[in-house]
Design an enzyme around this catalytic site. Structure first.
Site, PDB file in Angstrom:
ATOM      1  N   GLY A 134       0.772  -1.240   0.000  1.00  8.88           N
ATOM      2  CA  GLY A 134       0.000   0.000   0.000  1.00  8.88           C
ATOM      3  C   GLY A 134       0.799   1.283   0.000  1.00  8.88           C
ATOM      4  N   GLU A 137       4.054  -6.723   1.632  1.00  9.04           N
ATOM      5  CA  GLU A 137       3.472  -7.051   0.320  1.00  9.04           C
ATOM      6  C   GLU A 137       3.429  -5.825  -0.589  1.00  9.04           C
ATOM      7  OE1 GLU A 137      -0.482  -8.355   1.274  1.00  9.04           O
ATOM      8  OE2 GLU A 137       0.177 -10.210   2.224  1.00  9.04           O
ATOM      9  N   PRO A 138       4.557  -5.162  -0.833  1.00  3.58           N
ATOM     10  CA  PRO A 138       4.490  -3.971  -1.690  1.00  3.58           C
ATOM     11  C   PRO A 138       4.251  -4.348  -3.152  1.00  3.58           C
ATOM     12  CG  PRO A 138       6.772  -4.489  -1.191  1.00  3.58           C
ATOM     13  CD  PRO A 138       5.936  -5.467  -0.406  1.00  3.58           C
ATOM     14  N   GLY A 139       3.465  -3.557  -3.812  1.00  2.00           N
ATOM     15  CA  GLY A 139       3.236  -3.730  -5.250  1.00  2.00           C
ATOM     16  C   GLY A 139       3.654  -2.462  -5.969  1.00  2.00           C
ATOM     17  N   ARG A 140       2.765  -1.479  -5.906  1.00  2.00           N
ATOM     18  CA  ARG A 140       2.974  -0.212  -6.606  1.00  2.00           C
ATOM     19  C   ARG A 140       4.354   0.386  -6.352  1.00  2.00           C
ATOM     20  NH1 ARG A 140      -1.368   3.013  -7.882  1.00  2.00           N
ATOM     21  NH2 ARG A 140      -2.536   1.879  -6.295  1.00  2.00           N
ATOM     22  N   CYS A 173     -13.775   4.404 -28.303  1.00  2.00           N
ATOM     23  CA  CYS A 173     -15.083   5.030 -28.414  1.00  2.00           C
ATOM     24  C   CYS A 173     -15.747   5.169 -27.054  1.00  2.00           C
ATOM     25  CB  CYS A 173     -15.957   4.215 -29.359  1.00  2.00           C
ATOM     26  SG  CYS A 173     -15.170   4.003 -30.949  1.00  2.00           S
ATOM     27  N   GLU A 174     -15.166   5.981 -26.187  1.00  2.00           N
ATOM     28  CA  GLU A 174     -15.696   6.296 -24.861  1.00  2.00           C
ATOM     29  C   GLU A 174     -15.191   7.704 -24.552  1.00  2.00           C
ATOM     30  OE1 GLU A 174     -17.197   4.243 -22.428  1.00  2.00           O
ATOM     31  OE2 GLU A 174     -17.079   2.359 -23.549  1.00  2.00           O
ATOM     32  N   TYR A 224      -0.060  -1.253 -12.194  1.00  2.00           N
ATOM     33  CA  TYR A 224      -1.473  -1.177 -12.582  1.00  2.00           C
ATOM     34  C   TYR A 224      -1.643  -0.487 -13.930  1.00  2.00           C
ATOM     35  CZ  TYR A 224      -1.621  -2.455  -7.692  1.00  2.00           C
ATOM     36  OH  TYR A 224      -1.387  -3.095  -6.504  1.00  2.00           O
TER      37      TYR A 224
END
Ligand SMILES: *Cc1c(COP(=O)(O)O)cnc(C)c1O
Length: 447
Positions: free
Chosen positions: A248, A283-286, A353-354, A381
């Site tokens: 986190g 548990e680091p990700g980012r 197309c959004e 991500y």
């Protein structure tokens, strides 16, 4: 204009480089769009976490379990595995990736609220380090499956400490309203239940309060609540070997934003645990991968609108979903800026197309069609949340090491995208014969 914390992404003679490689070279060799990562940045980020754990060995040491979902490319998993990291997984697919990348199952923790029978079975067969159990029903299921295999499943309960990480609501996971974990008040009776189950082995306590957290205070607040639980467990004779503090820790996405130093965030936590013989899992990700990557894209068209100008680029929300999903900010810079040219304000948008298909809004840029742009801080991500919406082949992934570029995922072709699809045999108009696809060739009678 560069956000901080990107020492491996620099300008040399004005041109943006990843390590010693100029990004126009990457575009020339591989085309655009592509996700480009710095090998050195990935390594340095992991070493920072490992050094913090080493500097303060808390009783039995510690383990960094990289949160695979942030970026699951095999080359990145392999790099981290070779550096001694473990992995935090949230699906059977991620377990398969970790094993395919040479990761050690004995260093894998398995989180997630919806572990299926097959996923639990696979993780038990692989002998993972620990299941982070998120409900009473999951605990019973794990016990049952372990029983059929003649194994004892190592478990922690993921405890929800009800602290507010002050982040985007979609990525706040430690509030009592979240679907994640077991409320901390319910944890004690559930641990007592676990201690009596024949096929589970209580190993630890786990928590993960959210993502992109820039203020260390909520981590300490969560830890204080976990310590109350640890004491209560000890009183009841339930011993745990490790404390998993989750991931986190955030990064600075925006000019002027500040992310706390890894050690400044962790050392006070370890200090609070000084007199306990607990192994610490993180548990680091980012924080491991976010600043190590950028998305390289080319301007297709400049288009004036009635209220502003659009820069239409060849990357889109299918390559980088965060702006569309969370309104997230990524810095966008010209790879080779044009000196002395006045900047114009653009919404940087993709071809999808959004109207939500934007990568950045109201950005001052001096650009022409054909110019290269870098969307920064996309290592986490980015590719991991990509899709094939609008039948867009996914971007290539490039790992830069020094002045060399390694393709670590080839660019998808349109045919890759429909390779698993087939036509039903009942088409009355002449159609090319379709080969049956495994699992799709059983007729299902309509009622
Ligand atoms: C997503 C997740 C992480 C990683 O979060 P980051 O914000 O990327 O560090 C860690 N643990 C669990 C259980 C997660 O779901």
């Amino acid at each position: 204009m560069m956000p901080p914390d990107t020492p491996f992404i620099t300008r040399q003679q004005g041109v943006l480089h990843v390590e010693d490689l100029a990004l126009p070279e990457v575009a020339r060799a591989f085309g655009t769009p592509c996700h480009v990562y710095s090998h050195a940045a990935l390594g340095a980020n992991l070493r920072d976490f490992q050094a913090a754990l080493d500097a303060h060995p808390v009783g039995a040491g510690g383990l960094v379990c990289y949160a695979v979902k942030a970026n699951s490319n095999l080359a990145i998993l392999n790099l981290f595995a070779r550096m001694g990291a473990g992995f935090d997984i949230v699906s059977g697919g991620e377990l398969a990736r970790v094993l395919a990348a040479g990761g050690d199952a004995g260093k894998v923790v398995f989180s997630g609220v919806g572990k299926s029978h097959a996923e639990i079975h696979a993780a038990l067969m692989a002998d993972i380090l620990c299941f982070n159990v998120e409900s009473a029903a999951e605990l019973e299921r794990i016990d049952e499956i372990a029983g059929t295999l003649g194994k004892r499943a190592p478990i922690s309960l993921r405890v929800n400490p009800d602290v507010d990480p002050m982040t985007h609501p979609y990525i706040a996971t430690g509030l009592s309203t979240a679907k994640f974990g077991v409320p901390i008040d319910a944890a004690l009776p559930l641990y007592e239940r676990a201690a009596r189950l024949p096929h589970v082995h209580v190993r630890g306590v786990d928590c993960h309060i959210g993502s992109q957290i820039l203020d260390p205070a909520p981590f300490m607040e969560a830890l204080e609540r976990l310590i109350v639980l640890l004491d209560a467990l000890e009183k009841r004779g339930i011993t745990v070997e490790h404390l998993d503090l989750g991931g986190g820790l955030g990064i600075a996405y925006r000019q002027g934003e500040r992310a706390p130093e890894i050690s400044a965030c962790l050392l006070p936590l370890f200090d609070r645990l000084r007199d306990r013989k607990l192994k610490v899992i993180l548990e680091p990700g980012r924080r491991l991968v976010g600043q190590a990557g950028l998305l390289l894209t080319r301007v297709e068209y400049l288009k004036p609108g009635s209220t502003g100008n659009f820069a239409i680029v060849d990357a889109a929300m299918n390559d980088l979903l965060r702006p569309a999903l969370y309104g997230a900010w990524h810095e966008i810079v010209a790879v080779a800026p044009k000196a002395g040219r006045p900047k114009v304000i653009y919404d940087v948008v993709g071809p999808i197309c959004e109207s939500g298909d934007f990568l950045g809004q109201k950005r001052a840029l001096a650009i022409d069609p054909g110019d290269l742009l870098a969307i920064l801080s996309t290592g986490a991500y980015g590719m991991a949340m990509s899709s094939n919406y609008n039948t867009r082949p996914r971007a290539m992934e490039i790992l830069v090491q020094g002045n060399r570029a390694h393709a670590i995922r080839r660019r998808e072709k349109a045919a890759d995208l429909y390779a698993l699809e087939c036509l039903p045999p009942l088409a009355s108009t002449p159609a090319p014969p379709a080969a049956p696809v495994d699992g799709m060739d059983k007729p299902i009678a309509s009622q």
